[in-house]
Design a protein around this motif. Sequence first.
Motif, PDB file in Angstrom:
ATOM      1  N   ALA A 141      -1.974  10.214   5.970  1.00  0.00           N
ATOM      2  CA  ALA A 141      -2.888   9.889   7.067  1.00  0.00           C
ATOM      3  C   ALA A 141      -3.775   8.699   6.710  1.00  0.00           C
ATOM      4  CB  ALA A 141      -3.747  11.108   7.401  1.00  0.00           C
ATOM      5  N   LEU A 142      -4.292   8.694   5.491  1.00  0.00           N
ATOM      6  CA  LEU A 142      -5.153   7.593   5.063  1.00  0.00           C
ATOM      7  C   LEU A 142      -4.376   6.281   5.000  1.00  0.00           C
ATOM      8  CD1 LEU A 142      -7.171   9.448   2.285  1.00  0.00           C
ATOM      9  CD2 LEU A 142      -8.025   8.721   4.534  1.00  0.00           C
ATOM     10  N   LEU A 143      -3.125   6.349   4.557  1.00  0.00           N
ATOM     11  CA  LEU A 143      -2.287   5.142   4.516  1.00  0.00           C
ATOM     12  C   LEU A 143      -2.066   4.589   5.922  1.00  0.00           C
ATOM     13  CD1 LEU A 143       0.403   6.116   1.839  1.00  0.00           C
ATOM     14  CD2 LEU A 143      -1.351   4.345   1.617  1.00  0.00           C
ATOM     15  N   LEU A 144      -1.875   5.488   6.900  1.00  0.00           N
ATOM     16  CA  LEU A 144      -1.676   5.032   8.279  1.00  0.00           C
ATOM     17  C   LEU A 144      -2.961   4.416   8.837  1.00  0.00           C
ATOM     18  CD1 LEU A 144       0.285   4.808  10.638  1.00  0.00           C
ATOM     19  CD2 LEU A 144      -0.424   7.092  11.379  1.00  0.00           C
ATOM     20  N   LEU A 145      -4.099   5.010   8.510  1.00  0.00           N
ATOM     21  CA  LEU A 145      -5.381   4.436   8.947  1.00  0.00           C
ATOM     22  C   LEU A 145      -5.595   3.055   8.320  1.00  0.00           C
ATOM     23  CD1 LEU A 145      -7.716   7.564   8.765  1.00  0.00           C
ATOM     24  CD2 LEU A 145      -7.006   6.355  10.841  1.00  0.00           C
TER      25      LEU A 145
ATOM     26  N   LYS B 257      -8.427   1.516  -1.993  1.00  0.00           N
ATOM     27  CA  LYS B 257      -8.473   0.865  -3.299  1.00  0.00           C
ATOM     28  C   LYS B 257      -7.073   0.451  -3.732  1.00  0.00           C
ATOM     29  CE  LYS B 257     -12.410   3.641  -4.876  1.00  0.00           C
ATOM     30  NZ  LYS B 257     -12.846   4.694  -5.829  1.00  0.00           N
ATOM     31  N   ASP B 258      -6.979  -0.606  -4.514  1.00  0.00           N
ATOM     32  CA  ASP B 258      -5.688  -1.038  -5.045  1.00  0.00           C
ATOM     33  C   ASP B 258      -5.047   0.109  -5.821  1.00  0.00           C
ATOM     34  OD1 ASP B 258      -6.077  -3.530  -4.006  1.00  0.00           O
ATOM     35  OD2 ASP B 258      -6.766  -4.442  -5.882  1.00  0.00           O
ATOM     36  N   GLY B 259      -3.757   0.317  -5.548  1.00  0.00           N
ATOM     37  CA  GLY B 259      -3.024   1.356  -6.262  1.00  0.00           C
ATOM     38  C   GLY B 259      -3.039   2.713  -5.598  1.00  0.00           C
ATOM     39  N   ALA B 260      -3.860   2.878  -4.576  1.00  0.00           N
ATOM     40  CA  ALA B 260      -3.880   4.154  -3.856  1.00  0.00           C
ATOM     41  C   ALA B 260      -2.566   4.315  -3.110  1.00  0.00           C
ATOM     42  CB  ALA B 260      -5.059   4.199  -2.889  1.00  0.00           C
ATOM     43  N   GLY B 261      -1.871   5.391  -3.383  1.00  0.00           N
ATOM     44  CA  GLY B 261      -0.550   5.597  -2.776  1.00  0.00           C
ATOM     45  C   GLY B 261      -0.513   6.830  -1.905  1.00  0.00           C
ATOM     46  N   ILE B 262       0.613   7.537  -1.959  1.00  0.00           N
ATOM     47  CA  ILE B 262       0.827   8.664  -1.046  1.00  0.00           C
ATOM     48  C   ILE B 262      -0.101   9.843  -1.318  1.00  0.00           C
ATOM     49  CG2 ILE B 262       3.220   8.061  -0.551  1.00  0.00           C
ATOM     50  CD1 ILE B 262       4.072  10.198  -2.540  1.00  0.00           C
TER      51      ILE B 262
ATOM     52  N   ALA C 169      -3.348   9.372  -1.928  1.00  0.00           N
ATOM     53  CA  ALA C 169      -4.702   8.841  -1.737  1.00  0.00           C
ATOM     54  C   ALA C 169      -5.619   9.916  -1.161  1.00  0.00           C
ATOM     55  CB  ALA C 169      -4.654   7.635  -0.799  1.00  0.00           C
ATOM     56  N   THR C 170      -6.874   9.884  -1.563  1.00  0.00           N
ATOM     57  CA  THR C 170      -7.877  10.798  -1.036  1.00  0.00           C
ATOM     58  C   THR C 170      -9.018   9.979  -0.435  1.00  0.00           C
ATOM     59  OG1 THR C 170      -9.277  10.928  -3.016  1.00  0.00           O
ATOM     60  CG2 THR C 170      -7.332  12.362  -2.938  1.00  0.00           C
ATOM     61  N   VAL C 171      -9.969  10.678   0.165  1.00  0.00           N
ATOM     62  CA  VAL C 171     -11.105   9.972   0.772  1.00  0.00           C
ATOM     63  C   VAL C 171     -11.891   9.185  -0.279  1.00  0.00           C
ATOM     64  CG1 VAL C 171     -11.333  11.504   2.762  1.00  0.00           C
ATOM     65  CG2 VAL C 171     -12.478  12.098   0.614  1.00  0.00           C
ATOM     66  N   LYS C 172     -11.789   9.593  -1.539  1.00  0.00           N
ATOM     67  CA  LYS C 172     -12.474   8.870  -2.614  1.00  0.00           C
ATOM     68  C   LYS C 172     -11.849   7.494  -2.857  1.00  0.00           C
ATOM     69  CE  LYS C 172     -14.006  13.033  -5.038  1.00  0.00           C
ATOM     70  NZ  LYS C 172     -13.935  13.817  -6.297  1.00  0.00           N
ATOM     71  N   ASP C 173     -10.622   7.296  -2.322  1.00  0.00           N
ATOM     72  CA  ASP C 173      -9.936   6.018  -2.494  1.00  0.00           C
ATOM     73  C   ASP C 173     -10.257   5.024  -1.381  1.00  0.00           C
ATOM     74  OD1 ASP C 173      -8.404   6.539  -4.905  1.00  0.00           O
ATOM     75  OD2 ASP C 173      -7.286   7.995  -3.703  1.00  0.00           O
ATOM     76  N   ILE C 174     -11.112   5.413  -0.441  1.00  0.00           N
ATOM     77  CA  ILE C 174     -11.496   4.484   0.625  1.00  0.00           C
ATOM     78  C   ILE C 174     -12.422   3.414   0.039  1.00  0.00           C
ATOM     79  CG2 ILE C 174     -12.690   4.209   2.830  1.00  0.00           C
ATOM     80  CD1 ILE C 174     -11.869   7.074   3.524  1.00  0.00           C
ATOM     81  N   ALA C 175     -11.978   2.168   0.104  1.00  0.00           N
ATOM     82  CA  ALA C 175     -12.757   1.051  -0.460  1.00  0.00           C
ATOM     83  C   ALA C 175     -13.685   0.439   0.581  1.00  0.00           C
ATOM     84  CB  ALA C 175     -11.812  -0.017  -1.008  1.00  0.00           C
ATOM     85  N   GLU C 176     -13.184   0.279   1.797  1.00  0.00           N
ATOM     86  CA  GLU C 176     -13.989  -0.290   2.881  1.00  0.00           C
ATOM     87  C   GLU C 176     -13.850   0.590   4.125  1.00  0.00           C
ATOM     88  OE1 GLU C 176     -13.098  -4.388   3.584  1.00  0.00           O
ATOM     89  OE2 GLU C 176     -12.998  -4.876   1.448  1.00  0.00           O
ATOM     90  N   ASN C 177     -14.990   0.825   4.761  1.00  0.00           N
ATOM     91  CA  ASN C 177     -15.017   1.706   5.923  1.00  0.00           C
ATOM     92  C   ASN C 177     -15.947   1.083   6.966  1.00  0.00           C
ATOM     93  OD1 ASN C 177     -15.021   3.846   7.710  1.00  0.00           O
ATOM     94  ND2 ASN C 177     -15.971   5.313   6.305  1.00  0.00           N
ATOM     95  N   PRO C 178     -15.502  -0.015   7.590  1.00  0.00           N
ATOM     96  CA  PRO C 178     -16.380  -0.796   8.472  1.00  0.00           C
ATOM     97  C   PRO C 178     -16.956  -0.025   9.651  1.00  0.00           C
ATOM     98  CG  PRO C 178     -14.091  -1.506   8.689  1.00  0.00           C
ATOM     99  CD  PRO C 178     -14.150  -0.611   7.497  1.00  0.00           C
ATOM    100  N   LYS C 179     -16.259   1.007  10.112  1.00  0.00           N
ATOM    101  CA  LYS C 179     -16.775   1.782  11.247  1.00  0.00           C
ATOM    102  C   LYS C 179     -17.477   3.056  10.790  1.00  0.00           C
ATOM    103  CE  LYS C 179     -13.993  -0.039  14.966  1.00  0.00           C
ATOM    104  NZ  LYS C 179     -13.411   0.241  16.290  1.00  0.00           N
TER     105      LYS C 179
END
Length: 259
Positions: free
Chosen positions: A135-139, A148-153, A155-165
Amino acid sequence: MKKLLTAFAAVAAFSTVAHAADSVSVAATAVPHAEILEFVKPALAKDGVDLKIKVFTDYVQPNVQVAEERLDANFFQHQPYLDEFNASRGTKLVSIAGVHVEPFGAYSSKIKNLADLPKGAQVAIPNDATNGGRALLLLAKAGVITLKDGAGITATVKDIAENPKAIKVRELEAATLPRVLDQVDLALINTNYALEAGLNPTKDALVIEGSDSPYVNILVVAEANKDKPALQKLAKALNSADVKAFINEKYKGAVVPAF
């Protein structure tokens, strides 16, 4: 006469045992997995396999019951989920057939375009590791977040690097996501649950995976049973031209054959 009756009884008993040996029990989620299994059931019966389908609404018990050999196989998951399950549970479950892809989608009852997603939006995703990562990859692919670089299948919410909204991610049981659609701004839903809820992925999803998705849904068995003839017959039936035609006709792009 007594000898004749005894011989007849022995033959009858052997036939019953032989029939039972060709009975295959499969755990599946209702749509599309159980529907596809129902489609192949008559062909398998002609091939000497009595297919018994047990419908589940969760993603844990189907694997547990196959691992414990209470059921022969399951059909509901993709390889990344199976890999994570085996690693976390110590189970030895394997795929014997890849059948279809269910393109994962994002749905909303409040907006009609991802560009309209409001600041601080409530976004619901599955709470299991692989589908949450998916889901995060699709978002991220849709530009809602950056990972974040390297976040793959996984990935968790801790891997969110930028969240403009400044979206607020809620992690919920996958099966419950269609039911909370009215309570959140966006929900990332597995296609089987979307279909069960009456959603049409090709029309209702605001963004959806392409047909090149790596998340092929698979037929899974205990490793020790992978070569059993009845299970191999089931695998062959699920990869038949008839099943491909059935999937294309019934689901019209919401489910895509993977063979």
